[in-house]
Design an enzyme around this catalytic site. Structure first.
Site, PDB file in Angstrom:
ATOM      1  N   ASP A   1       0.835  -1.196   0.000  1.00 51.26           N
ATOM      2  CA  ASP A   1       0.000   0.000   0.000  1.00 51.26           C
ATOM      3  C   ASP A   1       0.871   1.248   0.000  1.00 51.26           C
ATOM      4  O   ASP A   1       0.628   2.204  -0.715  1.00 51.26           O
ATOM      5  CB  ASP A   1      -0.928  -0.005   1.216  1.00 51.26           C
TER       6      ASP A   1
ATOM      7  N   ARG B   1       5.315   4.249   6.226  1.00 49.80           N
ATOM      8  CA  ARG B   1       4.865   4.223   7.616  1.00 49.80           C
ATOM      9  C   ARG B   1       4.902   2.802   8.170  1.00 49.80           C
ATOM     10  O   ARG B   1       5.376   1.879   7.498  1.00 49.80           O
ATOM     11  CB  ARG B   1       3.472   4.838   7.718  1.00 49.80           C
ATOM     12  N   ASP B   2       4.372   2.644   9.365  1.00 47.59           N
ATOM     13  CA  ASP B   2       4.417   1.327  10.006  1.00 47.59           C
ATOM     14  C   ASP B   2       3.320   0.438   9.445  1.00 47.59           C
ATOM     15  O   ASP B   2       2.410   0.018  10.145  1.00 47.59           O
ATOM     16  CB  ASP B   2       4.255   1.484  11.524  1.00 47.59           C
ATOM     17  N   GLU B   3       3.412   0.175   8.146  1.00 51.62           N
ATOM     18  CA  GLU B   3       2.392  -0.636   7.488  1.00 51.62           C
ATOM     19  C   GLU B   3       3.083  -1.432   6.377  1.00 51.62           C
ATOM     20  O   GLU B   3       3.567  -2.505   6.630  1.00 51.62           O
ATOM     21  CB  GLU B   3       1.265   0.266   6.967  1.00 51.62           C
TER      22      GLU B   3
ATOM     23  N   ASP C   1      -5.649  -2.613  -3.037  1.00 54.08           N
ATOM     24  CA  ASP C   1      -4.799  -1.639  -3.709  1.00 54.08           C
ATOM     25  C   ASP C   1      -4.236  -2.237  -5.000  1.00 54.08           C
ATOM     26  O   ASP C   1      -4.268  -1.624  -6.063  1.00 54.08           O
ATOM     27  CB  ASP C   1      -3.640  -1.208  -2.798  1.00 54.08           C
TER      28      ASP C   1
ATOM     29  N   TRP D   1     -11.279  -5.914  -2.236  1.00 55.66           N
ATOM     30  CA  TRP D   1     -10.022  -6.467  -1.743  1.00 55.66           C
ATOM     31  C   TRP D   1      -9.952  -7.954  -2.111  1.00 55.66           C
ATOM     32  O   TRP D   1      -9.026  -8.384  -2.802  1.00 55.66           O
ATOM     33  CB  TRP D   1      -9.906  -6.228  -0.230  1.00 55.66           C
TER      34      TRP D   1
ATOM     35  N   GLU E   1      -2.072   9.026  -0.940  1.00 59.28           N
ATOM     36  CA  GLU E   1      -3.130   8.149  -0.445  1.00 59.28           C
ATOM     37  C   GLU E   1      -4.475   8.873  -0.425  1.00 59.28           C
ATOM     38  O   GLU E   1      -5.498   8.324  -0.792  1.00 59.28           O
ATOM     39  CB  GLU E   1      -2.778   7.700   0.981  1.00 59.28           C
TER      40      GLU E   1
ATOM     41  N   HIS F   1       1.103   6.153  -2.418  1.00 60.74           N
ATOM     42  CA  HIS F   1       0.116   5.078  -2.475  1.00 60.74           C
ATOM     43  C   HIS F   1      -0.315   4.976  -3.933  1.00 60.74           C
ATOM     44  O   HIS F   1      -0.818   5.939  -4.481  1.00 60.74           O
ATOM     45  CB  HIS F   1      -1.114   5.513  -1.662  1.00 60.74           C
TER      46      HIS F   1
HETATM   47  C1  BGC Z   1      -3.962   1.001   3.630  1.00 57.08           C
HETATM   48  C2  BGC Z   1      -4.749   0.906   2.365  1.00 57.08           C
HETATM   49  C3  BGC Z   1      -5.641  -0.273   2.485  1.00 57.08           C
HETATM   50  C4  BGC Z   1      -6.602   0.063   3.561  1.00 57.08           C
HETATM   51  C5  BGC Z   1      -7.671  -0.931   3.748  1.00 57.08           C
HETATM   52  C6  BGC Z   1      -4.922   1.294   4.729  1.00 57.08           C
HETATM   53  O1  BGC Z   1      -4.324   1.437   5.935  1.00 57.08           O
HETATM   54  O2  BGC Z   1      -2.920   1.903   3.559  1.00 57.08           O
HETATM   55  O3  BGC Z   1      -4.232   1.312   1.233  1.00 57.08           O
HETATM   56  O4  BGC Z   1      -6.202  -0.778   1.352  1.00 57.08           O
HETATM   57  O5  BGC Z   1      -5.949   0.363   4.779  1.00 57.08           O
HETATM   58  O6  BGC Z   1      -8.720  -0.376   4.287  1.00 57.08           O
END
Ligand code: BGC
Length: 860
Positions: free
Chosen positions: A453, A457-459, A466, A523, A736, A757
């Site tokens: 995504d 960041r912490d992800e 996506d 998704w 994003e 994003h």
């Molecule tokens: C992500 C998204 C993702 C979404 C889902 C976010 O935190 O960065 O791109 O698809 O959460 O709801």
């Protein structure tokens, strides 16, 4: 015919070395005169001293079956092709491709995972990763030497003091318990007679480093860091010597103090062990390794390229911030890390903090949430200076704040999966060109072994929605098939027994919104729509075959959830995520009914599975999913389209779904929906009113219903929210949120505010297909539809794509009321030109120039 075909391509490998396919498929491109047609081909396969040729009568040139016995583990083959024309002409032989198999049988592996044996606090970030090493003797003439390597964690290998390979963040991120990738390296040139040393650096990476948001988790795949390496030396006298990770290896802590994807790397050069991977080093203080477990059946060869540094960028400015900090501006939001050159006293420290944006002139890290994104280096104090780059981390940044000695310079090194670039777009509007460039940069930054995504960041996880919306764009811009076929296997591997597709792959734990995993539209539909999108762009039926069960299981699940009325109208959904009208803290609360979105996707996925079944010759699937798709479309219209043609959610996304997924019963109903959509866009002042679901569809929905002018109005709008608003704000990647940077110049206060994003960049696919006018009309661009739709005041546009058959391209220019279109097709393809809804006579390979007077009506 004198022109030879191209070097054969093996599966989707850029470098078919250490491959996992025992029967790899073979493709080639041909640059022949326009009239030439392939009628047959001859493959020459050399294995050892055996040379075999296979003559096949066929016009096909893409992904052709391996014609003989499967490759054995480690086996090399040299492949050439020559082709015969329908006119009886015969080409020269192509240049050869060398292919080498990796370890295809679990029994080939003797290497065991090894790492430091000292106690560590599993909850601490301060765990020094181990170095591991083994000395061994070489005697005799070496013919070849290979290392097969992987790790629990990340690794970099050295032999005799030299780096092995140029890949980074290996072995990447797969569903480790089931599929752990290994890479193969040719290390023949690194060995010498007498004592040799092989050594490995280890890093936490995705395996045991902190991963996940809201604090995240450590040790998700295990607390150990271990190298798995198997060096095989083949001698001229027929001997093979294997040096594999086992109890005979030694471990010691190295100079990496701590390392993690999110937090960065701390390195103390005073703790370097000079010469540790070279002969003659005395491993005093090193201790025997701990040997860990790994089922060799889980080790898999790569299907796509590794992550590499693909570009170096020097700062465009050195800024002094109001608080007196030194900040480097690289002029581009990118993903990678810094390499520094510094001179200073022993013990002096360099600290590098990165961020995508500045606020009030200072580095602004808040959007990174809990990612520390900080690297540090303690100098050894070498008088000649020292150079350093972290090994096992990556950051998403444009700016780097640097503290440390004055005698320091830095460059940014860009890292991502080293995919071949295959798509280009340009036009007369510099803002649109920058938008497209931003899409390319967001793709580069988010294709870091898995499609993520965001990279900062912490992800940074593989959010399925996506990628689902971005896959067609991705497949145009780069050759993603190898990389994404691996990731799609992971999607299937993570699918729950009832068919639920996770929100992100690989799965990691998260808070209650995502746990337990629930099925969600858009998704989950990655399981159906993405294999189909890749098939359309590449013609790869093997990929469809590999994903069919996963796709079918997803649709069967939704079918059960929907029940007899075919409406998926229960359960948790994200809907049109990040619709700009949704409150910042509830991005799922958009204007469009979530169940309308879910049912539309249900219909689209059923249709995709029916199409997959047709390609694969699964008649029962064609019938079942074809009928299901019809029934769902009907139920959708009955439930969500009112008698006059308005929809229950009178939103841009609702009409875009109905049109884009072809759910409406008649041309009249489509036209009505298109007209209402155009009205809504105009009423919104051409500002974007769609989120993740509607945005990739809305321009197509307009241009395919005769509302081209409105599509351009929407595309070219500059006020927030719009595609061009970020460009006017100096964006160098896709954001994003439409307003990640607010019009007042401040960063959006939302906790989810990324500047990198790719999802909303999915509009690039429309730029390629409609603005420039380049669309595959048959899988793999074997047939091409050139259908440019000039508008929006553009005077020129161009798209080029390196298809499996070779370069396809279109450019058009409007001068003095005359439109000139130049099309280009490679051998093996045909095309049609469609300027007004009426396809031309078929175009053959070669370059064609067409001229027409303009004043064309807007047509579907
Ligand atoms: C992500 C998204 C993702 C979404 C889902 C976010 O935190 O960065 O791109 O698809 O959460 O709801």
């Amino acid at each position: 015919m004198a022109f030879p075909p191209s070097r054969p391509v093996v599966e989707h490998h850029r470098e078919p070395f250490g491959i996992g396919e025992a029967r790899p498929r073979i493709s080639w491109t041909i640059s022949a005169p326009p009239w030439w047609r392939q009628a047959g081909y001859e493959l020459e396969i050399v294995r050892g001293s055996e040379i075999r040729t296979h003559v096949v009568r066929s016009a096909e040139q893409i992904l052709l079956p391996w014609p003989e016995e499967p490759l054995a583990s480690r086996e090399r083959a040299t492949i050439r092709v020559r082709v015969e024309g329908a006119d009886g002409s015969r080409s020269e032989w192509s240049p050869p491709t060398e292919v080498e198999a990796g370890l295809l049988d679990p029994a080939d592996w003797s290497a065991r995972p090894v790492g430091g044996a000292w106690p560590e606090d599993p909850d601490s970030d301060d765990r020094r990763p181990a170095l591991v090493r083994r000395a061994f003797d070489v005697s005799g003439e070496i013919v070849s030497a290979r290392v097969y390597a992987s790790a629990h964690g990340l690794y970099e290998l050295e032999i005799n003091g030299a780096r092995v390979g140029d890949d980074a963040l290996s072995p990447g991120w797969t569903v480790y318990p089931k599929r752990l990738r290994y890479y193969t390296y040719d290390v023949t040139a690194l060995l010498r007679g007498g004592e040799n040393v092989i050594g490995g650096w280890l890093g936490d990476g995705w395996y045991r480093g902190r991963l996940g948001w809201r604090g995240g988790f450590r040790n998700l795949f295990g607390p150990d860091l271990s190298l798995i390496a198997q060096l095989e030396i083949h001698y001229a006298d027929g001997r093979t010597q294997t040096v594999a990770t086992d109890a005979d290896w030694l471990a010691a802590t190295g100079p990496i103090v701590r390392t993690g994807n999110y937090d960065g790397e701390d390195y103390d050069a005073r703790d370097e062990r000079a010469g540790w991977s070279s002969a003659g080093y005395d491993p005093v203080g090193w201790t025997p390794v701990a040997v860990r477990q790994r089922d060799p059946a889980t080790l898999v060869a790569p299907t796509g390229p590794p992550v590499r540094c693909t570009e170096e960028i020097t700062p465009v400015a050195v800024l002094a911030t109001p608080s007196g900090k030194r900040v480097l501006d690289f002029g581009q939001n990118l993903v990678g890390r810094l390499r520094i050159r510094v001179r200073g006293e022993r013990g002096a420290k360099v600290v590098i903090r990165t961020a995508e944006v500045l606020q009030d002139g200072e580095l602004y890290q808040r959007p990174l949430r809990d990612a520390r994104s900080t690297d540090s280096y303690v100098l050894a104090g070498r008088p000649e200076g020292e150079e350093w780059e972290p090994r096992f981390t990556f950051h998403g940044f444009r700016y780097a704040e640097i503290e440390g000695p004055d005698d320091l310079d830095a460059i940014a090194r860009v890292y991502h999966s080293d995919l071949e670039r295959t798509g280009w777009f340009s036009c007369s509007d510099p803002l649109l060109e920058r938008l497209h460039e931003n899409v390319v940069w967001s793709m580069r930054g988010n294709f870091v072994d898995i499609p993520t995504d965001c990279p900062q960041r912490d992800e940074r996880v593989g959010w399925t929605g996506d990628l689902q919306v971005f896959a067609p764009t991705a497949a145009f811009l780069h050759d993603v098939t190898g990389m994404l076929s691996s990731w799609l296997r992971d999607v299937a591997a993570e699918q729950l027994p009832d068919g639920t597709v996770p929100w992100y792959v690989p799965v990691i734990p998260a808070h209650e919104m995502w746990t337990p995993i629930r099925p969600g539209a858009a998704w989950g539909d990655v399981a159906t729509l993405t294999p189909w999108a890749l098939y359309e762009r590449t013609g790869d039926t093997g990929l469809l075959e590999a994903q069919y069960e996963s796709a079918r299981a997803w649709v069967d699940l939704v079918d059960r959830l929907a029940g007899d009325d075919h409406l998926w109208n229960t359960g948790f959904q994200l809907g049109d995520w990040l619709d700009p009208s949704a409150p910042p803290d509830d991005p799922a609360a958009g204007m469009t009914d979530k169940y309308l979105v879910a049912t539309a996707y249900f219909a689209a996925s059923s249709r995709a599975v029916a199409r997959m079944a047709a390609v694969l010759g699964r008649e029962e699937g064609v019938d079942r999913y074809g009928k299901l798709a019809d029934a769902v479309a009907e139920a959708f219209c009955a439930a969500y389209v009112l008698p006059g043609g308005r929809m229950v959610s009178d939103s841009q996304t609702a009409y875009s779904l109905a049109i884009g997924f072809d759910l409406l019963p008649s041309a009249q109903a489509r036209a009505t929906a298109g007209a209402r959509l155009a009205e809504l866009v105009a009423a919104a002042g051409n500002r974007i009113a769609t989120g993740f679901v509607g945005t990739p569809l809305v321009t197509d929905a307009l241009s395919s219903t005769g509302e081209l002018t409105t599509a351009y109005d929407l595309l070219l709008e500059r006020e927030c929210p719009s595609w061009l608003y970020p460009v006017t704000q100096g964006a160098t990647t896709i954001w994003e949120r439409w307003d990640s940077l607010l019009p007042d110049g401040r960063v959006n206060p939302g906790s989810m505010t990324s500047f990198n994003h790719y999802a909303l960049g999915a509009v690039a696919d429309w730029l390629h297909r409609v603005v420039a006018g380049l669309t595959p009309a048959a899988p793999g661009y074997r047939e091409v539809r050139f259908a440019p739709r000039p508008g929006g005041g553009l005077t020129r546009a161009e798209a080029r794509h390196r298809s499996p058959y070779g370069m396809v391209g279109i450019s058009w220019e409007l001068v003095d009321g005359e439109l000139t279109v130049v099309t280009e097709l490679p051998t093996g393809t045909t095309g049609v030109l469609d300027l007004d809804g009426e396809p031309s006579q078929p175009l053959g390979p070669g370059t064609h120039r067409h001229r027409v007077a303009v004043g064309l009506p807007a047509v579907p």
